[in-house]
Design an enzyme around this catalytic site. Structure first.
Site, PDB file in Angstrom:
ATOM      1  N   GLU A 255       0.845  -1.205   0.000  1.00 43.13           N
ATOM      2  CA  GLU A 255       0.000   0.000   0.000  1.00 43.13           C
ATOM      3  C   GLU A 255       0.877   1.249   0.000  1.00 43.13           C
ATOM      4  O   GLU A 255       1.579   1.523   0.988  1.00 43.13           O
ATOM      5  CB  GLU A 255      -0.920   0.012   1.223  1.00 43.13           C
ATOM      6  CG  GLU A 255      -1.868   1.202   1.173  1.00 43.13           C
ATOM      7  CD  GLU A 255      -2.814   1.272   2.367  1.00 43.13           C
ATOM      8  OE1 GLU A 255      -3.436   2.330   2.542  1.00 43.13           O
ATOM      9  OE2 GLU A 255      -2.932   0.286   3.103  1.00 43.13           O
TER      10      GLU A 255
ATOM     11  N   LYS B 181      -8.866 -15.058  15.753  1.00 43.81           N
ATOM     12  CA  LYS B 181      -9.043 -14.682  14.343  1.00 43.81           C
ATOM     13  C   LYS B 181     -10.504 -14.431  13.963  1.00 43.81           C
ATOM     14  O   LYS B 181     -10.904 -14.663  12.824  1.00 43.81           O
ATOM     15  CB  LYS B 181      -8.441 -15.755  13.421  1.00 43.81           C
ATOM     16  CG  LYS B 181      -6.958 -15.963  13.666  1.00 43.81           C
ATOM     17  CD  LYS B 181      -6.391 -17.123  12.909  1.00 43.81           C
ATOM     18  CE  LYS B 181      -4.939 -17.312  13.276  1.00 43.81           C
ATOM     19  NZ  LYS B 181      -4.342 -18.507  12.708  1.00 43.81           N
TER      20      LYS B 181
ATOM     21  N   ASP C 135       1.412 -14.189  12.754  1.00 38.82           N
ATOM     22  CA  ASP C 135       0.293 -14.775  12.021  1.00 38.82           C
ATOM     23  C   ASP C 135      -0.597 -13.633  11.531  1.00 38.82           C
ATOM     24  O   ASP C 135      -1.291 -12.993  12.338  1.00 38.82           O
ATOM     25  CB  ASP C 135      -0.486 -15.692  12.973  1.00 38.82           C
ATOM     26  CG  ASP C 135      -1.514 -16.530  12.235  1.00 38.82           C
ATOM     27  OD1 ASP C 135      -1.961 -16.078  11.154  1.00 38.82           O
ATOM     28  OD2 ASP C 135      -1.868 -17.608  12.726  1.00 38.82           O
TER      29      ASP C 135
ATOM     30  N   HIS D 100     -11.737  25.567   3.508  1.00 31.41           N
ATOM     31  CA  HIS D 100     -11.296  26.782   2.822  1.00 31.41           C
ATOM     32  C   HIS D 100     -11.972  26.918   1.476  1.00 31.41           C
ATOM     33  O   HIS D 100     -12.440  27.983   1.090  1.00 31.41           O
ATOM     34  CB  HIS D 100      -9.778  26.766   2.640  1.00 31.41           C
ATOM     35  CG  HIS D 100      -9.045  27.274   3.841  1.00 31.41           C
ATOM     36  ND1 HIS D 100      -8.851  28.616   4.049  1.00 31.41           N
ATOM     37  CD2 HIS D 100      -8.482  26.639   4.893  1.00 31.41           C
ATOM     38  CE1 HIS D 100      -8.182  28.778   5.197  1.00 31.41           C
ATOM     39  NE2 HIS D 100      -7.955  27.580   5.728  1.00 31.41           N
TER      40      HIS D 100
END
Ligand code: ADP
Length: 591
Positions: A270, A402, A478, A576
């Protein structure tokens, strides 16, 4: 019951495989390979030969017994028949016998047998090889579900006419390898058995890869095979490898945390993530650093057991939570490892079922294996007093591994860490390009109120999982535990008369280890080394993994302050644009 039995790595087999001499490869040579005839014809000939000469010899011997002729006096035809019998036996044994014999030779010992839990961790004893043979009736090769169904060719087609792959870049494979590839494609050699049969993990991966390309008709060009130690993953990290995926590792830092400087490795694809975290580190550094406190360290596992009545389930609960019984249970539990120390057992009754959430410290290991073994010890022990207890599953999801679950968010799992910093006013302005008021307001409306509106469970942050995942992948954690490890509440307050910013991240479930699992692999180990937390800490067991948890929290703090600032600055620009009519008008006029 969510106890999943999966294809476990066979440690025993793998060890023997890795040390097997090269001549072990001969096992792949079957008698039929030497013949130019098709396999079914060769088999047919030898079967016919075997039965006809056996019939012939039996007749001859019966006649000899009748006529009182000594059995060892042989005619030429009998000698030829005996020779043919021997040849056919050798062929048939070679063809059908070796795998059968091998399955005994390479059968793992009892301590190599493991049950794979829903989270992929191993515990307990079960004949795994046998399980695979019995349960894995799928065609050899990749999991069918992982393939593009539009392109999947039925297995029986593959065995007859494999798809020609002329465009794939050929690997340097020997003639013998080509034969093995054909056997894998046709299904006579199971893909999963290549490592144990060849005794060479890299060669096994190369052969599997070629077979896979032939079976699927899809190229794996671009996925490297070379440059990876396939021995290091055998029996521990990945089964049936065909190569590896490259993920770039960037570094953010220095992260000044608890008076020490860390350069944080982040494996990600990323864009901006590392740069943004780096900017956060810069802001923290310029403000004097961050401070962390690890306030809980306990890995959990919660089996589910069932009784004939709710009363009995409640009786076990009372027994387990009775402080008088704790020492006994802890002694039994702690036998699993010298690093395992039982901390407590939290119980939840659901009708006739009892869920017992065991929590224990696990040294420098993330600890799932350790805690599971300890739980198994206790369950075996409890059977003495509760023989009617039916163990439904060693993992009953009250753990909870998980999966998003409130129990982890509230009670914590693994390491619970809070990390804070005071970002000075000028740093907020110069490095983060925003102001304290905008950050505090954004945090309240986005991370707190916005997440509440969304019904978040532990997601009261901007992007903790971004940083957690990148560090987890880099350091061999993991990555699936990112689910609960990313639970985080980010708090921001103006301090010192509103000039400076107090920011904190509280993360109750950071599940990390510096030994076991993927941490021992070369690249991941290098990243742990960069952080100074590689392997087991000999002096203070557990301090490496605890330091890693603090680094994760500190990096999340950096990531949070940076992204929040970018968003706050964006808001500012938008404001703005929205309210500064004069400039808009000016632009319109100019155009
Ligand atoms: P996990 O429980 O995280 O899956 P494992 O149980 O597979 O990890 O790995 C931990 C192993 O490392 C155990 O066999 C344990 O005895 C060993 N070990 C060596 N030093 C340490 C340490 N300092 N902390 C924890 N485990 C250690």
């Amino acid at each position: 019951m969510d106890l999943n039995l999966r294809h476990p790595p066979n440690t025993k087999t793998s060890t023997s495989a890795s040390t097997a001499p090269p001549h072990e490869d001969v096992k792949f040579k079957r008698a039929s390979d030497a013949l130019p005839l098709p396999l079914y014809l060769t088999n047919g000939i030898f079967f016919t030969l075997f039965f006809s000469v056996a019939y012939f010899l039996l007749h001859r011997w019966r006649d000899k017994i009748r006529t009182s002729t000594p059995l060892h006096v042989l005619s030429l035809s009998e000698i030829s028949a005996l020779f043919c019998l021997l040849a056919s036996v050798i062929y048939l044994l070679g063809f059908f016998g070796i795998d059968f014999v091998q399955s005994f030779i390479s059968r793992p010992t009892s301590h190599d047998h493991h049950v794979w839990l829903d989270d992929g961790h191993q515990t307990n004893s079960i004949d795994d090889e046998q399980y695979i043979l019995e349960e894995d009736s799928r065609p050899p090769g990749p999991c069918p579900a992982s393939l593009d169904s539009s392109q999947v060719v039925p297995h029986h087609h593959l065995s007859v006419a494999p798809i020609p792959i002329s465009s794939f870049k050929p690997l340097s494979l020997s003639e013998e390898d080509e034969e093995i590839i054909k056997s894998v494609v046709s299904g006579t050699i199971p893909s999963y058995s290549l490592e144990s049969k060849l005794g060479d993990c890299k060669r096994a991966a190369a052969i599997r890869r070629e077979a896979l390309q032939k079976m699927t008709g899809k190229s794996l060009e671009g996925m490297p095979l070379e440059g990876f130690d396939y021995e290091s993953i055998l029996g521990q990290c990945c089964e049936m490898p065909v190569g590896y995926v490259q993920i770039p590792v960037g570094v953010a830092g220095p992260l000044l945390l608890d008076g020490k400087e860390y350069t944080v490795p982040m494996a990600t694809t990323e864009g901006c993530l590392v740069a943004s975290t780096n900017r956060g580190c810069k802001a923290i550094y310029a403000s004097g650093g961050a401070t962390s406190v690890l306030f809980k360290d306990g890995m959990t596992r919660a089996p589910v057991v069932r009784f004939g009545s709710a009363k009995r389930a409640a009786e076990l609960k009372f027994f387990v939570v009775d402080p008088l019984n704790f020492d006994t249970l802890a002694t039994v539990f702690n036998r699993s490892s010298r690093f395992a120390k039982l901390q407590g057992i939290q119980c939840a009754v659901a009708g006739k079922n009892l869920y017992m959430r065991f929590s224990c410290s696990t040294g420098d290991a993330m600890g799932m294996n350790m805690v599971s073994k300890g739980v198994q010890n206790v369950l075996d022990f409890l059977h003495n007093d509760f023989p009617d207890m039916d163990v439904i599953g060693i993992s009953g999801n009250f753990c909870s591994d998980k999966k998003p679950a409130a129990v982890n968010w509230i009670e914590g799992r693994g390491k619970s860490v809070v990390c804070e910093a005071i970002i000075k006013e000028e740093v907020v302005k110069k490095v983060l390009k925003t102001n304290v008021g905008a950050l505090v307001e954004l945090n309240m409306l986005k991370n707190l109120t916005g997440s509440a509106v969304a019904g978040a469970l532990g997601g009261f942050n901007a992007h903790a999982s971004n940083i957690v995942s990148a560090i987890y992948i880099a350091t061999g954690q993991d990555p699936a535990q990112n689910v609960e490890s990313s639970h985080c509440i980010t708090m921001m307050e103006p301090i010192n008369d509103g000039k400076d910013l107090h920011i904190s991240v509280t993360m109750p479930s950071i599940e990390v280890g510096t030994v076991g699992g993927g941490t021992q692999l070369a690249s991941q180990s290098a990243c742990l080394n960069l952080l100074g937390v590689k392997g087991a800490n000999k002096d203070k067991p557990g301090s490496n993994s605890r330091a890693l948890a603090s680094i994760v929290a500190g990096s999340v703090l950096a990531g949070e302050v940076s992204l929040m600032s970018a968003i706050a600055a964006g808001q500012l620009v938008k404001s703005h644009m929205k309210y500064n009519r004069s400039s808009k008008d000016f632009t319109n006029i100019a155009s």
